[in-house]
Design an enzyme around this catalytic site. Structure first.
Site, PDB file in Angstrom:
ATOM      1  NE  ARG A  38      -4.000  -1.873   2.004  1.00 49.82           N
ATOM      2  CZ  ARG A  38      -3.901  -2.777   2.564  1.00 49.82           C
ATOM      3  NH1 ARG A  38      -2.759  -3.658   2.850  1.00 49.82           N
ATOM      4  NH2 ARG A  38      -4.433  -4.409   2.233  1.00 49.82           N
ATOM      5  CG  ASP A 106       9.513 -11.722   4.069  1.00 54.21           C
ATOM      6  OD1 ASP A 106       9.472 -12.056   4.939  1.00 54.21           O
ATOM      7  OD2 ASP A 106       9.924 -10.565   3.497  1.00 54.21           O
ATOM      8  CG  HIS A 123      -1.842 -13.120   6.149  1.00 54.76           C
ATOM      9  ND1 HIS A 123      -1.487 -11.536   5.675  1.00 54.76           N
ATOM     10  CD2 HIS A 123      -2.992 -12.976   6.448  1.00 54.76           C
ATOM     11  CE1 HIS A 123      -2.319 -11.059   6.187  1.00 54.76           C
ATOM     12  NE2 HIS A 123      -3.040 -11.645   6.746  1.00 54.76           N
ATOM     13  CB  SER A 198      -0.981  -0.069   6.270  1.00 55.44           C
ATOM     14  OG  SER A 198      -1.924  -1.382   5.920  1.00 55.44           O
ATOM     15  CG  ASN A 222       2.609   1.950   9.488  1.00 57.33           C
ATOM     16  OD1 ASN A 222       3.628   0.753   8.417  1.00 57.33           O
ATOM     17  ND2 ASN A 222       2.516   2.684   8.598  1.00 57.33           N
TER      18      ASN A 222
HETATM   19  P1  NAD Z   1       0.959  -2.378   3.771  1.00 52.44           P
HETATM   20  O1  NAD Z   1       1.218  -2.633   2.176  1.00 52.44           O
HETATM   21  O2  NAD Z   1      -0.627  -2.032   3.293  1.00 52.44           O
HETATM   22  O3  NAD Z   1       1.591  -1.393   4.651  1.00 52.44           O
HETATM   23  C1  NAD Z   1       2.770  -2.186   4.872  1.00 52.44           C
HETATM   24  C2  NAD Z   1       3.442  -0.173   5.378  1.00 52.44           C
HETATM   25  O4  NAD Z   1       4.180  -0.003   6.094  1.00 52.44           O
HETATM   26  C3  NAD Z   1       3.128   0.527   5.074  1.00 52.44           C
HETATM   27  O5  NAD Z   1       1.793   1.580   5.923  1.00 52.44           O
HETATM   28  C4  NAD Z   1       3.644   1.474   4.759  1.00 52.44           C
HETATM   29  O6  NAD Z   1       3.946   3.207   5.061  1.00 52.44           O
HETATM   30  C5  NAD Z   1       4.588   0.843   5.943  1.00 52.44           C
HETATM   31  N1  NAD Z   1       6.746   1.190   5.620  1.00 52.44           N
HETATM   32  C6  NAD Z   1       6.671   0.371   4.215  1.00 52.44           C
HETATM   33  N2  NAD Z   1       8.249   0.731   5.002  1.00 52.44           N
HETATM   34  C7  NAD Z   1       8.142   0.981   5.842  1.00 52.44           C
HETATM   35  C8  NAD Z   1       9.731   1.202   6.041  1.00 52.44           C
HETATM   36  N3  NAD Z   1      10.650   0.894   6.165  1.00 52.44           N
HETATM   37  N4  NAD Z   1       9.435   1.960   8.102  1.00 52.44           N
HETATM   38  C9  NAD Z   1       8.438   1.944   8.394  1.00 52.44           C
HETATM   39  N5  NAD Z   1       7.399   2.043   7.849  1.00 52.44           N
HETATM   40  C10 NAD Z   1       7.288   1.067   6.485  1.00 52.44           C
HETATM   41  O7  NAD Z   1       1.215  -4.355   4.562  1.00 52.44           O
HETATM   42  P2  NAD Z   1       0.442  -5.134   5.540  1.00 52.44           P
HETATM   43  O8  NAD Z   1       0.079  -3.914   6.607  1.00 52.44           O
HETATM   44  O9  NAD Z   1       1.091  -6.110   5.822  1.00 52.44           O
HETATM   45  O10 NAD Z   1      -0.883  -5.940   4.729  1.00 52.44           O
HETATM   46  C11 NAD Z   1      -0.682  -6.357   3.747  1.00 52.44           C
HETATM   47  C12 NAD Z   1      -0.257  -7.696   3.310  1.00 52.44           C
HETATM   48  O11 NAD Z   1       0.602  -7.590   2.540  1.00 52.44           O
HETATM   49  C13 NAD Z   1      -0.338  -8.768   4.228  1.00 52.44           C
HETATM   50  O12 NAD Z   1      -0.645  -9.687   3.946  1.00 52.44           O
HETATM   51  C14 NAD Z   1       0.996  -9.466   3.528  1.00 52.44           C
HETATM   52  O13 NAD Z   1       0.569 -11.299   3.773  1.00 52.44           O
HETATM   53  C15 NAD Z   1       1.603  -8.974   2.347  1.00 52.44           C
HETATM   54  N6  NAD Z   1       2.702  -8.684   1.862  1.00 52.44           N
HETATM   55  C16 NAD Z   1       3.668  -9.261   2.429  1.00 52.44           C
HETATM   56  C17 NAD Z   1       4.756  -9.166   2.049  1.00 52.44           C
HETATM   57  C18 NAD Z   1       5.810  -9.398   2.385  1.00 52.44           C
HETATM   58  O14 NAD Z   1       6.175 -10.794   2.786  1.00 52.44           O
HETATM   59  N7  NAD Z   1       6.446  -9.161   2.653  1.00 52.44           N
HETATM   60  C19 NAD Z   1       5.313  -7.918   0.682  1.00 52.44           C
HETATM   61  C20 NAD Z   1       3.646  -7.420   0.304  1.00 52.44           C
HETATM   62  C21 NAD Z   1       2.529  -7.654   1.079  1.00 52.44           C
END
Ligand code: NAD
Length: 251
Positions: A38, A106, A123, A198, A222
């Site tokens: 997001r 991951d 998840h 988020s 965040n």
């Molecule tokens: P999200 O993308 O909704 O939110 C991520 C949040 O992290 C954002 O609000 C952003 O501002 C913040 N952010 C990003 N980089 C940052 C940093 N370095 N320091 C501080 N804040 C930072 O992600 P979510 O809430 O985990 O929900 C989304 C879904 O995405 C989950 O269900 C997950 O399974 C999946 N997902 C997982 C991965 C992974 O495994 N790495 C990657 C993408 C999505």
């Protein structure tokens, strides 16, 4: 609040706590090069998620889901744990934190050294696959090779069910055992630290809410605003590696 002030506040909360639970989302892995969903430039700005019902109903959706998964191969293979993952591993190793509840798929918390039984994956995990009918586990190597050869979505060798990455899609039931373990950990926590989520995906986002309502201190790190900032005791809108690393003495 600048970095130093945020680090000092978080460190104070960690020092005062007996049982920390860390709750992570995609934001903790962006510093390892894995895009979140997001943020500006996140994955969903370019492609909408494939819902579970569509995966079940449509061969085109299954093929698209596997194409997207294999398109992430290089990114996932190149990703290694960053300072935030190391800080979480340090909190667990020191006994200060009892568990990490993660929405991530991951495997980077385990790669950073957190024992499997202290990582609660709400998840699932995208580094392997399983049959949706009989549960048979599959490694991705042979699936990748067959998909490259025939372009068809993989089927189970035993029962012909659909094979899907071992992740939970929108519309799919949450894993019962992990939900129970996450609830137990949340109820035991006296400090609940959210890092990089988020907090808009439920039921996952209900855990920090529950922790706060049951008396735990809630800290949220965040970059952007989250749905629970209003009830948190500490909100830090800065990078996770610097803040969590700084507060735990991890470089
Ligand atoms: P999200 O993308 O909704 O939110 C991520 C949040 O992290 C954002 O609000 C952003 O501002 C913040 N952010 C990003 N980089 C940052 C940093 N370095 N320091 C501080 N804040 C930072 O992600 P979510 O809430 O985990 O929900 C989304 C879904 O995405 C989950 O269900 C997950 O399974 C999946 N997902 C997982 C991965 C992974 O495994 N790495 C990657 C993408 C999505």
């Amino acid at each position: 609040m600048n970095d130093a002030a945020a680090i000092a506040e978080l460190q104070g909360l960690i020092d005062a706590a007996q049982r920390v639970v860390v709750f992570t989302g995609a934001g903790i892995s962006t510093e390892s090069g894995i895009p979140d969903f997001r943020s500006p430039g996140g994955i969903w700005k370019t492609s909408a998620p494939i819902r579970f019902q569509d995966f079940i109903a449509s061969e085109d959706a299954r093929i698209e889901a596997w194409k997207r998964r294999f398109a992430l191969d290089e990114t996932l293979a190149a990703a290694t744990p960053n300072r935030g993952h190391r800080a979480v591993a340090n909190l667990i190793a020191s006994g200060k934190a009892v568990a990490v509840i993660t929405q991530n798929i991951d495997g980077l918390h385990q790669a950073a050294g957190v024992p499997d039984d202290q990582v609660i994956e709400l998840h699932g995990n995208t580094m392997h696959a399983s049959c949706l009918t009989c549960g048979q586990r599959y490694e991705l190597g042979p699936i990748r090779a067959k998909f490259a050869a025939d372009g068809a979505a993989p089927r189970c060798l035993w029962c012909d069910g659909h094979v899907k990455t071992a992740t939970i899609s929108f519309g799919q039931s949450m894993p019962t055992a992990e939900m129970r373990r996450a609830e137990q950990a949340t109820l035991a926590a006296d400090l609940f630290i959210v890092a990089g989520s988020s907090l808009v995906v439920y039921p996952a986002a209900a855990f920090p809410e529950l922790a706060k309502h049951r008396g735990a201190t809630l800290a949220i790190i965040n970059r952007e605003e989250t749905g629970l900032d209003g009830i948190a005791d500490l909100v830090v809108r800065r990078g996770i590696g610097d803040i969590l690393g700084g507060a735990t003495g991890v470089n």
